[in-house]
Motif scaffolding. Structure first.
Motif, mmCIF file in Angstrom:
data_model
loop_
_atom_site.group_PDB
_atom_site.id
_atom_site.type_symbol
_atom_site.label_atom_id
_atom_site.label_comp_id
_atom_site.label_asym_id
_atom_site.label_seq_id
_atom_site.Cartn_x
_atom_site.Cartn_y
_atom_site.Cartn_z
ATOM 1 N N GLU A 89 0.833 -1.206 0.000
ATOM 2 C CA GLU A 89 0.000 0.000 0.000
ATOM 3 C C GLU A 89 0.866 1.253 0.000
ATOM 4 O O GLU A 89 0.582 2.214 -0.729
ATOM 5 C CB GLU A 89 -0.914 0.010 1.222
ATOM 6 C CG GLU A 89 -2.003 -1.036 1.203
ATOM 7 C CD GLU A 89 -2.765 -1.098 2.516
ATOM 8 O OE1 GLU A 89 -4.005 -0.959 2.465
ATOM 9 O OE2 GLU A 89 -2.116 -1.263 3.569
ATOM 10 N N LEU A 90 1.902 1.241 0.806
ATOM 11 C CA LEU A 90 2.791 2.404 0.862
ATOM 12 C C LEU A 90 3.444 2.650 -0.491
ATOM 13 O O LEU A 90 3.535 3.790 -0.949
ATOM 14 C CB LEU A 90 3.841 2.223 1.958
ATOM 15 C CG LEU A 90 3.300 2.213 3.388
ATOM 16 C CD1 LEU A 90 4.423 1.907 4.371
ATOM 17 C CD2 LEU A 90 2.626 3.530 3.733
ATOM 18 N N GLU A 91 3.887 1.587 -1.139
ATOM 19 C CA GLU A 91 4.496 1.730 -2.464
ATOM 20 C C GLU A 91 3.490 2.275 -3.471
ATOM 21 O O GLU A 91 3.810 3.178 -4.251
ATOM 22 C CB GLU A 91 5.045 0.384 -2.931
ATOM 23 C CG GLU A 91 5.777 0.478 -4.251
ATOM 24 C CD GLU A 91 6.385 -0.843 -4.690
ATOM 25 O OE1 GLU A 91 6.900 -0.880 -5.816
ATOM 26 O OE2 GLU A 91 6.351 -1.827 -3.911
ATOM 27 N N ALA A 92 2.264 1.759 -3.450
ATOM 28 C CA ALA A 92 1.235 2.212 -4.382
ATOM 29 C C ALA A 92 0.917 3.700 -4.201
ATOM 30 O O ALA A 92 0.591 4.392 -5.170
ATOM 31 C CB ALA A 92 -0.027 1.374 -4.214
ATOM 32 N N MET A 93 1.016 4.187 -2.974
ATOM 33 C CA MET A 93 0.734 5.598 -2.700
ATOM 34 C C MET A 93 1.965 6.483 -2.828
ATOM 35 O O MET A 93 1.875 7.698 -2.674
ATOM 36 C CB MET A 93 0.153 5.752 -1.287
ATOM 37 C CG MET A 93 -1.220 5.146 -1.124
ATOM 38 S SD MET A 93 -1.954 5.518 0.493
ATOM 39 C CE MET A 93 -0.884 4.587 1.596
ATOM 40 N N GLY A 94 3.120 5.886 -3.082
ATOM 41 C CA GLY A 94 4.341 6.674 -3.162
ATOM 42 C C GLY A 94 4.879 7.079 -1.805
ATOM 43 O O GLY A 94 5.628 8.045 -1.688
ATOM 44 N N LEU A 95 4.493 6.337 -0.772
ATOM 45 C CA LEU A 95 4.929 6.646 0.589
ATOM 46 C C LEU A 95 5.913 5.608 1.120
ATOM 47 O O LEU A 95 6.098 5.479 2.325
ATOM 48 C CB LEU A 95 3.713 6.729 1.526
ATOM 49 C CG LEU A 95 2.701 7.822 1.213
ATOM 50 C CD1 LEU A 95 1.500 7.719 2.140
ATOM 51 C CD2 LEU A 95 3.330 9.201 1.282
ATOM 52 N N ASP A 96 6.541 4.892 0.213
ATOM 53 C CA ASP A 96 7.485 3.851 0.619
ATOM 54 C C ASP A 96 8.913 4.357 0.743
ATOM 55 O O ASP A 96 9.745 3.722 1.371
ATOM 56 C CB ASP A 96 7.432 2.674 -0.363
ATOM 57 C CG ASP A 96 7.727 3.101 -1.793
ATOM 58 O OD1 ASP A 96 7.295 4.203 -2.197
ATOM 59 O OD2 ASP A 96 8.375 2.325 -2.519
ATOM 60 N N HIS A 101 -8.361 9.120 5.078
ATOM 61 C CA HIS A 101 -7.886 10.506 5.004
ATOM 62 C C HIS A 101 -6.513 10.562 4.331
ATOM 63 O O HIS A 101 -6.256 11.446 3.499
ATOM 64 C CB HIS A 101 -7.802 11.124 6.400
ATOM 65 C CG HIS A 101 -9.134 11.272 7.069
ATOM 66 N ND1 HIS A 101 -9.254 11.790 8.328
ATOM 67 C CD2 HIS A 101 -10.396 10.970 6.686
ATOM 68 C CE1 HIS A 101 -10.527 11.817 8.690
ATOM 69 N NE2 HIS A 101 -11.239 11.310 7.704
ATOM 70 N N VAL A 102 -5.643 9.623 4.684
ATOM 71 C CA VAL A 102 -4.315 9.574 4.053
ATOM 72 C C VAL A 102 -4.474 9.376 2.554
ATOM 73 O O VAL A 102 -3.825 10.064 1.756
ATOM 74 C CB VAL A 102 -3.441 8.449 4.672
ATOM 75 C CG1 VAL A 102 -2.166 8.244 3.860
ATOM 76 C CG2 VAL A 102 -3.110 8.762 6.124
ATOM 77 N N ARG A 103 -5.332 8.461 2.155
ATOM 78 C CA ARG A 103 -5.534 8.201 0.719
ATOM 79 C C ARG A 103 -6.038 9.444 -0.012
ATOM 80 O O ARG A 103 -5.631 9.722 -1.134
ATOM 81 C CB ARG A 103 -6.475 7.023 0.527
ATOM 82 C CG ARG A 103 -5.832 5.698 0.885
ATOM 83 C CD ARG A 103 -6.766 4.514 0.579
ATOM 84 N NE ARG A 103 -6.168 3.293 1.062
ATOM 85 C CZ ARG A 103 -6.442 2.707 2.225
ATOM 86 N NH1 ARG A 103 -7.343 3.234 3.043
ATOM 87 N NH2 ARG A 103 -5.837 1.590 2.580
ATOM 88 N N GLU A 104 -6.939 10.192 0.626
ATOM 89 C CA GLU A 104 -7.434 11.433 0.011
ATOM 90 C C GLU A 104 -6.308 12.458 -0.128
ATOM 91 O O GLU A 104 -6.212 13.148 -1.150
ATOM 92 C CB GLU A 104 -8.591 11.998 0.822
ATOM 93 C CG GLU A 104 -9.855 11.177 0.669
ATOM 94 C CD GLU A 104 -11.023 11.773 1.424
ATOM 95 O OE1 GLU A 104 -11.301 12.974 1.235
ATOM 96 O OE2 GLU A 104 -11.664 11.029 2.193
ATOM 97 N N LEU A 105 -5.465 12.569 0.879
ATOM 98 C CA LEU A 105 -4.312 13.474 0.795
ATOM 99 C C LEU A 105 -3.386 13.049 -0.340
ATOM 100 O O LEU A 105 -2.905 13.892 -1.115
ATOM 101 C CB LEU A 105 -3.553 13.501 2.118
ATOM 102 C CG LEU A 105 -4.231 14.241 3.273
ATOM 103 C CD1 LEU A 105 -3.639 13.815 4.608
ATOM 104 C CD2 LEU A 105 -4.105 15.738 3.086
#
Length: 154
Positions: A18-25, A55-59
């Motif tokens: 999930e972190l990788e998919a969101m660019g938060l890895d 909320h994180v996903r929306e951000l």
């Protein structure tokens, strides 16, 4: 290399995929003008971690649409309805803006920004303005920046 906020993201229940998919890895690498620090607060029992992850996903969707990166997600679990409650993560998030680490402070909704009233918000926005920074509320489409406060339709 690990992000400074990695432990927070894991505590919120995100896995590595999930972190990788969101660019938060990985740590953000852009210039401060292309970075956002995000502040999230869980203030009521009805807001569970699933809600906060939303909320994180929306951000993340907002920053991706704007061509930005999230430098750091600051999160705390406390009610800030009382003016005397000290929000240490909020202080760190605003300090990151003051120190020029990023030029955008993102909140999910403006009621997460400050409960001390519009005077406190105004003083903070004045400080952001001096640093050519801005406050963004992603769900309300609000951007408070040098040009003033505006809303964007989604």
């Amino acid at each position: 290399m690990v992000r400074e906020d990695h432990a927070t993201l894991v505590a919120l229940g995100f896995n590595s995929d999930e972190l990788e998919a969101m660019g938060l890895d990985k740590p953000a690498t852009a210039e401060p003008s292309r970075l956002m620090d995000a502040y999230l607060r869980r203030s009521t029992k009805k807001e569970d971690l699933t809600t906060i992850r939303g909320h994180v996903r929306e951000l993340v969707r907002w920053v991706q649409a704007e061509g930005l990166q999230i430098r750091h997600i600051w999160f705390e679990q406390l009610s800030a309805s009382k003016t005397y409650v000290r929000r240490r993560e909020f202080e760190k998030a605003t300090q990151a803006i003051m120190n020029g680490k990023s030029k955008t402070l993102g909140v999910w909704k403006t009621d997460r920004f400050d409960r001390r009233g519009m005077g406190a918000v105004g003083r903070m926005l004045d400080e952001f303005d001096r640093r050519q920074a801005r406050l963004v509320s992603v769900t309300e489409g609000l951007v408070a920046a040098r040009q003033g406060v505006c809303t964007r339709s989604n």
